[in-house]
Design a protein around this motif. Structure first.
Motif, PDB file in Angstrom:
ATOM      1  N   GLY A 125       1.073  -1.005   0.074  1.00 44.67           N
ATOM      2  CA  GLY A 125      -0.214  -0.114   0.250  1.00 44.67           C
ATOM      3  C   GLY A 125       0.882   1.472   0.224  1.00 44.67           C
ATOM      4  O   GLY A 125       1.223   1.400   1.068  1.00 44.67           O
ATOM      5  N   HIS A 126       0.505   2.178  -0.833  1.00 41.82           N
ATOM      6  CA  HIS A 126       1.724   2.915  -1.234  1.00 41.82           C
ATOM      7  C   HIS A 126       0.617   4.351  -1.300  1.00 41.82           C
ATOM      8  O   HIS A 126       0.912   5.135  -2.071  1.00 41.82           O
ATOM      9  N   GLU A 127      -0.562   4.074  -1.544  1.00 41.34           N
ATOM     10  CA  GLU A 127      -1.600   5.300  -2.003  1.00 41.34           C
ATOM     11  C   GLU A 127      -2.203   5.916  -0.242  1.00 41.34           C
ATOM     12  O   GLU A 127      -4.063   5.440  -0.348  1.00 41.34           O
ATOM     13  N   LEU A 128      -1.380   6.980   0.540  1.00 44.19           N
ATOM     14  CA  LEU A 128      -2.096   6.431   1.723  1.00 44.19           C
ATOM     15  C   LEU A 128      -2.674   8.161   2.067  1.00 44.19           C
ATOM     16  O   LEU A 128      -1.994   8.638   1.655  1.00 44.19           O
ATOM     17  N   ALA A 129      -3.882   8.069   3.045  1.00 42.14           N
ATOM     18  CA  ALA A 129      -4.783   9.209   3.156  1.00 42.14           C
ATOM     19  C   ALA A 129      -4.471   9.695   5.042  1.00 42.14           C
ATOM     20  O   ALA A 129      -5.374   8.296   4.772  1.00 42.14           O
ATOM     21  N   GLY A 130      -4.591  10.432   5.364  1.00 39.62           N
ATOM     22  CA  GLY A 130      -4.927  10.019   6.511  1.00 39.62           C
ATOM     23  C   GLY A 130      -5.091  11.502   6.876  1.00 39.62           C
ATOM     24  O   GLY A 130      -4.299  12.521   6.921  1.00 39.62           O
ATOM     25  N   VAL A 131      -4.956  11.522   9.166  1.00 38.52           N
ATOM     26  CA  VAL A 131      -4.784  12.763   9.215  1.00 38.52           C
ATOM     27  C   VAL A 131      -3.631  12.498  10.527  1.00 38.52           C
ATOM     28  O   VAL A 131      -3.402  11.860  11.079  1.00 38.52           O
ATOM     29  N   VAL A 132      -3.066  13.793  10.278  1.00 39.14           N
ATOM     30  CA  VAL A 132      -1.730  14.155  11.552  1.00 39.14           C
ATOM     31  C   VAL A 132      -2.336  13.878  13.101  1.00 39.14           C
ATOM     32  O   VAL A 132      -3.198  14.633  13.335  1.00 39.14           O
ATOM     33  N   VAL A 133      -2.234  12.819  13.653  1.00 43.34           N
ATOM     34  CA  VAL A 133      -2.076  12.998  14.698  1.00 43.34           C
ATOM     35  C   VAL A 133      -1.072  13.758  16.137  1.00 43.34           C
ATOM     36  O   VAL A 133      -1.541  14.203  17.799  1.00 43.34           O
ATOM     37  N   GLY A 217      -5.533  10.099  -2.330  1.00 46.38           N
ATOM     38  CA  GLY A 217      -5.358   8.346  -1.803  1.00 46.38           C
ATOM     39  C   GLY A 217      -4.845   8.331  -3.104  1.00 46.38           C
ATOM     40  O   GLY A 217      -2.898   8.072  -3.514  1.00 46.38           O
ATOM     41  N   PRO A 218      -5.687   7.585  -4.089  1.00 47.97           N
ATOM     42  CA  PRO A 218      -4.843   7.345  -5.832  1.00 47.97           C
ATOM     43  C   PRO A 218      -4.463   8.447  -6.018  1.00 47.97           C
ATOM     44  O   PRO A 218      -3.540   7.951  -7.182  1.00 47.97           O
ATOM     45  N   MET A 219      -3.596   9.532  -5.732  1.00 48.33           N
ATOM     46  CA  MET A 219      -3.233  11.141  -6.377  1.00 48.33           C
ATOM     47  C   MET A 219      -1.430  10.626  -6.336  1.00 48.33           C
ATOM     48  O   MET A 219      -1.129  11.135  -7.123  1.00 48.33           O
ATOM     49  N   MET A 220      -1.494   9.634  -4.847  1.00 51.82           N
ATOM     50  CA  MET A 220       0.497   9.572  -4.570  1.00 51.82           C
ATOM     51  C   MET A 220       0.517   8.490  -4.737  1.00 51.82           C
ATOM     52  O   MET A 220       1.586   9.160  -5.436  1.00 51.82           O
ATOM     53  N   CYS A 221       0.011   7.577  -5.822  1.00 48.29           N
ATOM     54  CA  CYS A 221       1.431   6.544  -6.880  1.00 48.29           C
ATOM     55  C   CYS A 221       0.551   7.353  -8.561  1.00 48.29           C
ATOM     56  O   CYS A 221       0.715   7.448  -9.388  1.00 48.29           O
ATOM     57  N   ALA A 222      -1.243   6.970  -8.369  1.00 47.84           N
ATOM     58  CA  ALA A 222      -1.534   6.468  -9.876  1.00 47.84           C
ATOM     59  C   ALA A 222      -1.364   7.946 -10.272  1.00 47.84           C
ATOM     60  O   ALA A 222      -0.914   7.903 -11.906  1.00 47.84           O
ATOM     61  N   GLY A 223      -2.025   8.865 -10.206  1.00 46.84           N
ATOM     62  CA  GLY A 223      -1.676  10.476 -10.149  1.00 46.84           C
ATOM     63  C   GLY A 223      -0.801  11.290 -10.482  1.00 46.84           C
ATOM     64  O   GLY A 223      -0.655  11.576 -11.889  1.00 46.84           O
ATOM     65  N   ILE A 224       0.305  10.762  -9.664  1.00 51.49           N
ATOM     66  CA  ILE A 224       1.958  11.554  -9.600  1.00 51.49           C
ATOM     67  C   ILE A 224       2.336  10.844 -11.450  1.00 51.49           C
ATOM     68  O   ILE A 224       3.271  11.687 -12.021  1.00 51.49           O
TER      69      ILE A 224
END
Ligand code: NAP
Ligand code: ZN
Length: 411
Positions: A125-133, A217-224
């Motif tokens: 998994g390399h299309e990660l999306a989340g919130v900084v805690v 998420g998908p922008m982080m690999c597929a998109g770029i």
């Protein structure tokens, strides 16, 4: 240094297929680029008082952090739940509660050992999306509550030529990939099919509010991965661009190339995808089935981006290039089944065969800004992590429409 995007309605995490497309067609938007370097994040360092009283930091502390993911224990699978720990915060680290992770075909290539032997257990998994805690003491770009993404890389040497030029993906000293890669401390990195991660802030992407986290998420690999070569080969108005394979990368390539002003032709092996290809912005769709006659498309394209994995017949595709045009292959097949190009295929029109690997961190931030500005979203299907094996099967069967995204909150 922040790209401010104003739209008629805010983005959301619904991930509904039509939201992506209606967004591209219907939104009225204005973009205010406050400074050069569109998409770069601003200084958000909390004051010491803020940091001390921050409830997220109190709750999460400085780590190490308990995490849970779905791991492969062999290349045969299936995925099983694995509990493990993410490292304690270093001064430049941010701790991220992951909400979503896209499912890339590269995850399957790694998991099934198409490219090399892997170390198991392995969480891909390399299309990660989340919130900084929580943030380390020297973090300047993010604070608890920041909405962020992480792509294929989590570190690089920072001082070689490519790194200094913002192309960390080509780091001469070897970058650290998000999973299956040796980290600074010698341990193997584990990827985003998990609940938590700790990442150096320089490898974290700011996600603007208009982009839902599931879509980010998908922008982080597929998109770029498609944006970078489309920019590199100057795709834009007046250029005719071919996209081979309408999957996770391919459908983003169609949307992005169309938004860049190019005329897009899709080559798909799936006749069922023709209407979708047009909806995403393709003017021409070629169903590239065995025996199909492509002769009328000869010398029609200025650039082809080939996103199809596995060996496929390039001799059918190359003649579609105009004189001096380039075919850029971003799809990556099994190491034991390399592509073949005959001795006369490229010379007839002085064509070039090229490739490209993901994109740099600055460029990824720029791509996120581009998607925000143009209302581009991936077309996604959310799944729970229990469905990951089924999703991998569907991806290999060309049945994804068009990116599975694991909803980690459902874990
Ligand atoms: P995907 O979602 O499975 O899409 C690939 C598409 O290619 C399929 O939907 C299908 O489209 C077509 N296709 C699949 N198998 C094929 C075959 N055997 N022959 C011809 N066409 C085939 O995959 P993805 O996540 O977009 O990834 C695509 C490739 O890019 C993978 O190899 C992945 O590892 C690689 N990748 C490379 C980079 C990089 O940095 N260069 C980054 C990310 C991913 P149609 O149904 O339309 O034919
Ligand atoms: Zn990928």
């Amino acid at each position: 240094m922040r790209t401010k995007i104003e739209e008629q309605r805010p983005g959301n995490d619904s991930g509904a297929d039509d939201s992506a497309d209606s967004g591209r067609r219907g939104f009225i938007k204005t973009a205010v680029v406050a400074a050069a370097g569109a998409g770069a994040v601003g200084l958000l360092k909390p004051s010491p008082a803020e940091a001390a009283s921050d409830p997220a930091k109190k709750r999460y502390g400085d780590g190490p952090y308990a995490a849970e993911g779905v791991a492969l224990y062999s290349s045969a699978g299936p995925h099983k739940v694995m509990k493990f720990q993410r490292r304690a915060l270093g001064p430049k680290d941010v701790a991220i509660q992951l909400h979503y992770c896209g499912v890339c075909h590269s995850d399957i290539h790694h998991g099934r050992e198409h490219w090399r032997k892997e170390n198991f257990p392995l969480i891909t998994g390399h299309e990660l999306a989340g919130v900084v805690v929580a943030v380390g003491s020297s973090v300047s770009k993010f604070k608890p509550g920041s909405r962020v993404g992480v792509g294929c890389m989590v570190n690089s040497c920072r001082h070689c030529g490519p790194c200094e030029a913002g192309m960390e993906q080509y780091c001469e000293n070897g970058n650290v990939f998000t999973y299956a890669s040796k980290d600074r401390d010698g341990s193997m990195t584990q990827g985003g099919y998990s609940t938590f991660n700790v990442v150096d802030e320089d490898f974290v992407i700011d996600v603007p509010d208009v982009i839902g986290l599931a879509d980010a998420g998908p922008m982080m690999c597929a998109g770029i991965t498609v944006y970078s070569p489309l920019r590199r080969w100057s795709v834009g108005p007046g250029r005719k661009v071919g996209v081979v394979g309408l999957g996770g990368l391919g459908h983003m390539a169609v949307k992005i190339a169309a938004a860049m002003g190019a005329e897009v032709t899709v080559l798909t092996t799936s006749s069922a995808k023709v209407e979708d290809a047009r909806r995403f912005g393709a003017k021409t769709v070629i169903v590239n089935e065995p025996g199909a006659d492509l002769s009328k498309f000869k010398r029609s394209l200025d650039f082809i981006l080939d996103t199809a994995p596995y060996r496929h017949d390039l001799e059918r595709i190359i003649p579609l290039l105009k004189l001096d045009a380039t075919l850029c292959m971003v799809g990556a097949g099994k190491i034991v089944e390399p592509h073949q190009i005959g001795p006369f295929s490229l010379l007839r029109n002085r064509n070039a065969f090229a490739s490209s690997q993901i994109g740099g961190i600055r460029e990824t931030q720029e791509l996120v800004g581009f998607c925000a500005l143009h209302g581009i979203r991936p077309t996604i299907t959310k799944i729970s992590r229990e469905k990951i094996d089924d999703a991998w099967t569907k991806v290999v069967d060309k049945a994804a429409r068009y990116r599975f995204v694991i909803d980690l909150a459902a874990a």
